[in-house]
Scaffold this motif. Structure first.
Motif, PDB file in Angstrom:
ATOM      1  N   GLU A  21       0.827  -1.206   0.000  1.00  0.00           N
ATOM      2  CA  GLU A  21       0.000   0.000   0.000  1.00  0.00           C
ATOM      3  C   GLU A  21       0.862   1.257   0.000  1.00  0.00           C
ATOM      4  O   GLU A  21       0.552   2.240  -0.679  1.00  0.00           O
ATOM      5  N   ILE A  22       1.977   1.209   0.738  1.00  0.00           N
ATOM      6  CA  ILE A  22       2.904   2.347   0.750  1.00  0.00           C
ATOM      7  C   ILE A  22       3.548   2.509  -0.623  1.00  0.00           C
ATOM      8  O   ILE A  22       3.602   3.608  -1.185  1.00  0.00           O
ATOM      9  N   ASN A  23       4.034   1.396  -1.193  1.00  0.00           N
ATOM     10  CA  ASN A  23       4.727   1.464  -2.488  1.00  0.00           C
ATOM     11  C   ASN A  23       3.791   1.891  -3.611  1.00  0.00           C
ATOM     12  O   ASN A  23       4.224   2.515  -4.582  1.00  0.00           O
ATOM     13  N   ALA A  24       2.504   1.550  -3.491  1.00  0.00           N
ATOM     14  CA  ALA A  24       1.537   1.915  -4.531  1.00  0.00           C
ATOM     15  C   ALA A  24       1.009   3.338  -4.363  1.00  0.00           C
ATOM     16  O   ALA A  24       0.277   3.843  -5.232  1.00  0.00           O
ATOM     17  N   GLY A  26      -0.946   4.310  -1.865  1.00  0.00           N
ATOM     18  CA  GLY A  26      -2.181   4.365  -1.090  1.00  0.00           C
ATOM     19  C   GLY A  26      -1.979   4.986   0.274  1.00  0.00           C
ATOM     20  O   GLY A  26      -2.892   5.599   0.829  1.00  0.00           O
ATOM     21  N   LEU A  27      -0.790   4.826   0.810  1.00  0.00           N
ATOM     22  CA  LEU A  27      -0.375   5.510   2.041  1.00  0.00           C
ATOM     23  C   LEU A  27       0.766   6.445   1.676  1.00  0.00           C
ATOM     24  O   LEU A  27       1.802   6.000   1.173  1.00  0.00           O
ATOM     25  N   GLN A  28       0.581   7.724   1.894  1.00  0.00           N
ATOM     26  CA  GLN A  28       1.535   8.742   1.467  1.00  0.00           C
ATOM     27  C   GLN A  28       2.564   9.034   2.562  1.00  0.00           C
ATOM     28  O   GLN A  28       2.286   8.850   3.755  1.00  0.00           O
ATOM     29  N   PRO A  29       3.780   9.487   2.171  1.00  0.00           N
ATOM     30  CA  PRO A  29       4.769   9.905   3.171  1.00  0.00           C
ATOM     31  C   PRO A  29       4.182  10.927   4.135  1.00  0.00           C
ATOM     32  O   PRO A  29       3.513  11.878   3.724  1.00  0.00           O
ATOM     33  N   GLU A  64       7.561   4.997  10.843  1.00  0.00           N
ATOM     34  CA  GLU A  64       8.214   5.396  12.081  1.00  0.00           C
ATOM     35  C   GLU A  64       7.162   5.603  13.163  1.00  0.00           C
ATOM     36  O   GLU A  64       6.031   6.003  12.884  1.00  0.00           O
ATOM     37  N   SER A  65       7.538   5.289  14.394  1.00  0.00           N
ATOM     38  CA  SER A  65       6.646   5.456  15.534  1.00  0.00           C
ATOM     39  C   SER A  65       7.002   6.753  16.249  1.00  0.00           C
ATOM     40  O   SER A  65       8.173   6.981  16.574  1.00  0.00           O
ATOM     41  N   ARG A  66       6.007   7.593  16.455  1.00  0.00           N
ATOM     42  CA  ARG A  66       6.205   8.849  17.178  1.00  0.00           C
ATOM     43  C   ARG A  66       5.525   8.709  18.529  1.00  0.00           C
ATOM     44  O   ARG A  66       4.297   8.575  18.598  1.00  0.00           O
ATOM     45  N   GLN A  67       6.343   8.734  19.568  1.00  0.00           N
ATOM     46  CA  GLN A  67       5.857   8.428  20.912  1.00  0.00           C
ATOM     47  C   GLN A  67       4.673   9.324  21.295  1.00  0.00           C
ATOM     48  O   GLN A  67       4.731  10.542  21.187  1.00  0.00           O
ATOM     49  N   GLY A  68       3.599   8.683  21.752  1.00  0.00           N
ATOM     50  CA  GLY A  68       2.436   9.417  22.206  1.00  0.00           C
ATOM     51  C   GLY A  68       1.542   9.934  21.100  1.00  0.00           C
ATOM     52  O   GLY A  68       0.501  10.549  21.375  1.00  0.00           O
ATOM     53  N   ILE A  69       1.938   9.714  19.834  1.00  0.00           N
ATOM     54  CA  ILE A  69       1.145  10.241  18.711  1.00  0.00           C
ATOM     55  C   ILE A  69       0.606   9.099  17.858  1.00  0.00           C
ATOM     56  O   ILE A  69      -0.586   8.993  17.622  1.00  0.00           O
ATOM     57  N   GLY A  70       1.509   8.240  17.382  1.00  0.00           N
ATOM     58  CA  GLY A  70       1.074   7.146  16.519  1.00  0.00           C
ATOM     59  C   GLY A  70       2.186   6.710  15.584  1.00  0.00           C
ATOM     60  O   GLY A  70       3.353   7.038  15.774  1.00  0.00           O
ATOM     61  N   THR A  71       1.811   5.969  14.541  1.00  0.00           N
ATOM     62  CA  THR A  71       2.759   5.447  13.562  1.00  0.00           C
ATOM     63  C   THR A  71       2.494   6.102  12.214  1.00  0.00           C
ATOM     64  O   THR A  71       1.334   6.217  11.795  1.00  0.00           O
ATOM     65  N   PHE A  72       3.573   6.524  11.543  1.00  0.00           N
ATOM     66  CA  PHE A  72       3.451   7.302  10.315  1.00  0.00           C
ATOM     67  C   PHE A  72       4.336   6.703   9.215  1.00  0.00           C
ATOM     68  O   PHE A  72       5.381   6.118   9.496  1.00  0.00           O
ATOM     69  N   VAL A  73       3.913   6.886   7.964  1.00  0.00           N
ATOM     70  CA  VAL A  73       4.765   6.552   6.829  1.00  0.00           C
ATOM     71  C   VAL A  73       5.925   7.539   6.817  1.00  0.00           C
ATOM     72  O   VAL A  73       5.718   8.755   6.934  1.00  0.00           O
ATOM     73  N   LYS A  74       7.137   7.014   6.679  1.00  0.00           N
ATOM     74  CA  LYS A  74       8.301   7.896   6.729  1.00  0.00           C
ATOM     75  C   LYS A  74       8.394   8.740   5.475  1.00  0.00           C
ATOM     76  O   LYS A  74       8.042   8.311   4.372  1.00  0.00           O
TER      77      LYS A  74
END
Length: 250
Positions: A21-24, A26-29, A64-74
C-alpha cells in the motif's frame, strides 16, 4: 490479505500488505497509519501480531513510531550524494562540500588512528589530527550525517584544523593549502550495515535501522595520503549518484 504469501507467518503477511500500500501510493509519506487496534480488526489479528508487523516495517525504514502520537509513513526525501563532483564545485565556489547542511564540529584534536582505517595510512602512522562532525538539515534541524576526517600530523598538527570550529571552505582546500599538494586520487569503500546504538541516538533512527558507511581516502599525485574521511548516512534517506567517464581502451 495478499494470497501470494499464504504460507508466511501472519505478521509478515500483514507487513506485506501495508508495504504494498505504501509502495503503490495508497499511504503517502507523512500519513498516519490506523491504530494497532484498528489494524487488528482489519486483518483479524491479535495486537502482538500487529505490533510484530509494524516492527518489520519500522526496521525497513518504511514507517516510524512517534511516541504518544502514533505510527506514520516515513518521509522519502533522500539526499543526493554526488561523490567526486563535489570537488569541482567546491573549487569553483570556495564553499563547504555540503553547504546545504549545517555543520557542527563535535571534536578536533590529536587521536590514535582508528583501527578500521589504519591500513589506509603509511606503515608506522600512529596518530592523526581528527575532526568529527555532525551535519543537520538547515530547515528542520534533522540530523543527516555523522562524519570524521583523519589528517596526517605533518599536515595538520599545530594548525587551525585542531580547533573545533567550522572551516570557511571545503576541508580539502584547507589541507591543500597547508600541505602544498593537490588532491589527485581517491579510494572509496561503501558498506551497508545496521546502525550502532550511538548512531541510532545521534541520527534519530529506529533500532537496527540500516546506514551507509563510506570511507574515503584521498591522496596526492605522488601517493601521499592527504586525508581519510568517513561519513555515515541513514540508508533510507540517501541516494548515491556517481557519474564518471568510461575508458574506451582495453
Amino acid at each position: 490479505m495478499d494470497n501470494t504469501s499464504a504460507f508466511a507467518p501472519k505478521y509478515r503477511r500483514i507487513a506485506e500488505v501495508i508495504r504494498q500500500e505504501i509502495n503503490a501510493g495508497g499511504l503517502q509519506p507523512g500519513q498516519q497509519l490506523p491504530t494497532a487496534q484498528e489494524l487488528g480488526r482489519r486483518y483479524d489479528a491479535s495486537l502482538p501480531t500487529v505490533r510484530q508487523a509494524l516492527s518489520v516495517l519500522i526496521s525497513e525504514g518504511l514507517i516510524e513510531s512517534r511516541q504518544g502520537i502514533g505510527t506514520f509513513v516515513k518521509e522519502t526525501d533522500r539526499l543526493q550524494r554526488p561523490g567526486w563532483r563535489h570537488y569541482g564545485r567546491a573549487r569553483a565556489d570556495q564553499k563547504l562540500l555540503t553547504p546545504h547542511l549545517r555543520h557542527e564540529i563535535v571534536f578536533a584534536g590529536v587521536e590514535p588512528v582508528p583501527a578500521h582505517v589504519v591500513d589506509l595510512f603509511p606503515d608506522g602512522t600512529t596518530e592523526v589530527v581528527t575532526r568529527r562532525r555532525h551535519l543537520y538539515d538547515k530547515e528542520t534541524n534533522r540530523p543527516e550525517e555523522i562524519g570524521a576526517s583523519y589528517i596526517p600530523m605533518e599536515i595538520a598538527a599545530g594548525t587551525y584544523l585542531e580547533m573545533p570550529t567550522v572551516v570557511p571552505k571545503a576541508l580539502f582546500l584547507c589541507i591543500e593549502e597547508l600541505s602544498g599538494k593537490r588532491y589527485a586520487k581517491a579510494l572509496d569503500r561503501l558498506i551497508a550495515r545496521p546502525a550502532t546504538s550511538e548512531e541510532v541516538s545521534i541520527l534519530h533512527l529506529a533500532d537496527g535501522a540500516p546506514v551507509v558507511h563510506v570511507v574515503h581516502c584521498a591522496s596526492a599525485e605522488d601517493g601521499t595520503v592527504l586525508e581519510v574521511a568517513e561519513s555515515i548516512w541513514p540508508a533510507d534517506r540517501t541516494l548515491i549518484v556517481n557519474e564518471y567517464p568510461i575508458s574506451t581502451e582495453a
